[in-house]
Design a protein around this motif. Structure first.
Motif, PDB file in Angstrom:
ATOM      1  N   GLN A 149      15.995  23.077  28.907  1.00 43.83           N
ATOM      2  CA  GLN A 149      16.032  22.590  27.533  1.00 43.83           C
ATOM      3  C   GLN A 149      14.703  22.851  26.806  1.00 43.83           C
ATOM      4  OE1 GLN A 149      16.391  18.453  25.879  1.00 43.83           O
ATOM      5  NE2 GLN A 149      18.518  18.816  26.423  1.00 43.83           N
ATOM      6  N   CYS A 284      25.786  16.943  23.158  1.00 40.34           N
ATOM      7  CA  CYS A 284      25.232  15.655  23.562  1.00 40.34           C
ATOM      8  C   CYS A 284      25.178  14.752  22.336  1.00 40.34           C
ATOM      9  CB  CYS A 284      23.837  15.848  24.138  1.00 40.34           C
ATOM     10  SG  CYS A 284      22.950  14.304  24.422  1.00 40.34           S
ATOM     11  N   CYS A 287      21.105  13.942  21.628  1.00 40.53           N
ATOM     12  CA  CYS A 287      20.110  14.923  21.180  1.00 40.53           C
ATOM     13  C   CYS A 287      20.722  16.185  20.580  1.00 40.53           C
ATOM     14  CB  CYS A 287      19.175  15.295  22.323  1.00 40.53           C
ATOM     15  SG  CYS A 287      19.948  16.359  23.552  1.00 40.53           S
ATOM     16  N   TYR A 289      22.148  18.652  22.128  1.00 38.54           N
ATOM     17  CA  TYR A 289      22.116  19.820  23.006  1.00 38.54           C
ATOM     18  C   TYR A 289      23.503  20.028  23.604  1.00 38.54           C
ATOM     19  CZ  TYR A 289      19.990  23.007  26.390  1.00 38.54           C
ATOM     20  OH  TYR A 289      19.638  24.111  27.119  1.00 38.54           O
ATOM     21  N   CYS A 296      23.894  14.702  27.515  1.00 34.19           N
ATOM     22  CA  CYS A 296      23.493  15.866  28.307  1.00 34.19           C
ATOM     23  C   CYS A 296      22.687  15.389  29.512  1.00 34.19           C
ATOM     24  CB  CYS A 296      22.700  16.854  27.468  1.00 34.19           C
ATOM     25  SG  CYS A 296      21.025  16.336  27.088  1.00 34.19           S
ATOM     26  N   CYS A 299      19.187  14.082  28.783  1.00 33.69           N
ATOM     27  CA  CYS A 299      19.106  12.730  28.228  1.00 33.69           C
ATOM     28  C   CYS A 299      19.382  11.673  29.293  1.00 33.69           C
ATOM     29  CB  CYS A 299      20.087  12.577  27.058  1.00 33.69           C
ATOM     30  SG  CYS A 299      19.470  13.328  25.547  1.00 33.69           S
TER      31      CYS A 299
HETATM   32 ZN    ZN Z   1      20.872  15.243  25.192  1.00 30.44          ZN
END
Ligand code: ZN
Ligand code: SF4
Length: 343
Positions: A149, A284, A287, A289, A296, A299
């Motif tokens: 990430q 997610c 966030c 993502y 995700c 997280c």
């Molecule tokens: Zn996330």
């Protein structure tokens, strides 16, 4: 008697190519190695003229060779790419701080812009601090998820079109083996692809120009080119499972050098039966993502760290995601299970 280069038949051979067994002089080896990568890039259509491409740079041999060869090919064949280096600082004292010094020298040597993103600034945690909390058994899970990430976030800050990474043929073959051994069909199908398309927001396309380059040849190339790279192993490196896959592959390679490419080809030609359940990629909800779950992996791991429950992201605790999202407290029993750490 000195052996002659089997390609130019003029100069003395200095090496036997691990991939083909040909005896070659230095220049013919450089040319063959670079041309194969050029062909890989062309046949997979990895880049388009005018694109900005971030090279994931760790200071290690693979990414240093990648940066060097990308620069050479970009100039030789006029790809028209705007190249830059992108590094992740995991916060590992005595390892990453030193290897980043190498990347900084590479930046000078290759005259490429460099961006460094750190776990500390992105997540509020360094790997040093994470290891203190989670021990040395699952640390690479945190590190791997966060790195993936972090590269994406860095690439977004730089507004690049693509990321290329130094994964070599040995890495890909190892990953195929590991996914076979784990029965991870979704990853098995994905892991051999040379590039990932941008699947939705939050993901920048990635590619592996060194996908067919043997690790042994990367080492030879770096050695004969006298490239400046960092070769120390991470101080937190247990990654035992990959280690076994790696040792197994090296054994096979010593008997039959084509084993590496053969394993990759097996992975590439594998097709998954209709009706096999595959994870659906979504986003997610915290966030943004890409993720196949509500939260995700990054997280969830981060939440575990921040709550002092490091096991939250290790293993399957999907049913707890709803509680986390709603900021609800966990039951005493749930907490107890997630606190235990094996050092
Ligand atoms: Zn996330
Ligand atoms: Fe991170 Fe593990 Fe690699 Fe070290 S060995 S850099 S902890 S993934």
């Amino acid at each position: 008697m000195p052996v002659q280069c089997s390609n130019c038949v003029q100069r003395r051979a200095v090496l036997k190519r691990p991939k083909t067994g040909h005896s070659l002089c230095k220049d013919c080896f450089f040319w063959a190695f670079e041309e194969e990568i050029h062909q890989t890039i062309l046949s997979a259509g990895l880049f388009n003229r005018g694109e900005t491409v971030a090279i994931g740079a760790s200071g290690g041999k693979d990414s240093t060779v990648l940066a060097h060869v990308m620069k050479v090919l970009n100039e030789r064949y006029d790809y028209g790419l705007n190249l830059l280096l992108l590094s992740v600082d995991e916060g590992i004292t005595g390892y990453r701080d030193d290897s980043l010094e190498t990347v900084k020298r590479n930046q000078q040597q290759y005259e490429l812009p460099l961006k460094i993103v750190s776990y500390e600034e992105l997540y509020g945690w360094t790997m040093d601090a994470i290891v203190k909390q989670v021990g040395l058994k699952n640390n690479c899970t945190f590190c791997g998820v966060f790195r993936r990430q972090a590269l994406d976030r860095g690439a977004m800050m730089l507004k690049v079109d693509k990321i290329c990474t130094g994964h070599n043929a040995d890495d890909v073959a190892e990953t195929v083996l590991m996914n076979v051994l784990r029965g991870d069909i979704a990853r098995l199908r994905r892991c051999t692809s040379i590039s990932t398309a941008s699947d939705g927001e939050g993901a920048i396309p990635r590619c592996k120009p060194l996908k067919y380059a043997y690790e042994k040849e990367i080492v030879l190339y770096a050695y004969f080119k006298k490239l400046d790279y960092f070769s120390t192993e991470c101080i937190y490196s247990p990654n035992a499972y990959r280690g076994h896959a790696r040792a197994f592959l090296k054994d096979l390679e010593s008997i039959r050098p084509s084993s590496i490419i053969d394993v990759i080809h097996s992975g590439e030609t594998l097709s998954v039966k209709e009706g096999v359940k595959m994870p659906v990629q979504g986003m997610c909800s915290r966030c943004g993502y890409i993720s196949s779950q509500a939260l995700c992996k990054s997280c969830v791991l981060l939440e575990g760290l921040n709550r002092g429950l490091p096991k939250l992201g290790i293993g399957k605790h999907h049913r707890l995601h709803g509680k986390i999202l709603a900021q609800e407290p966990l039951t005493e029993q749930e907490e107890k299970k997630l606190k235990a750490v094996d050092f």
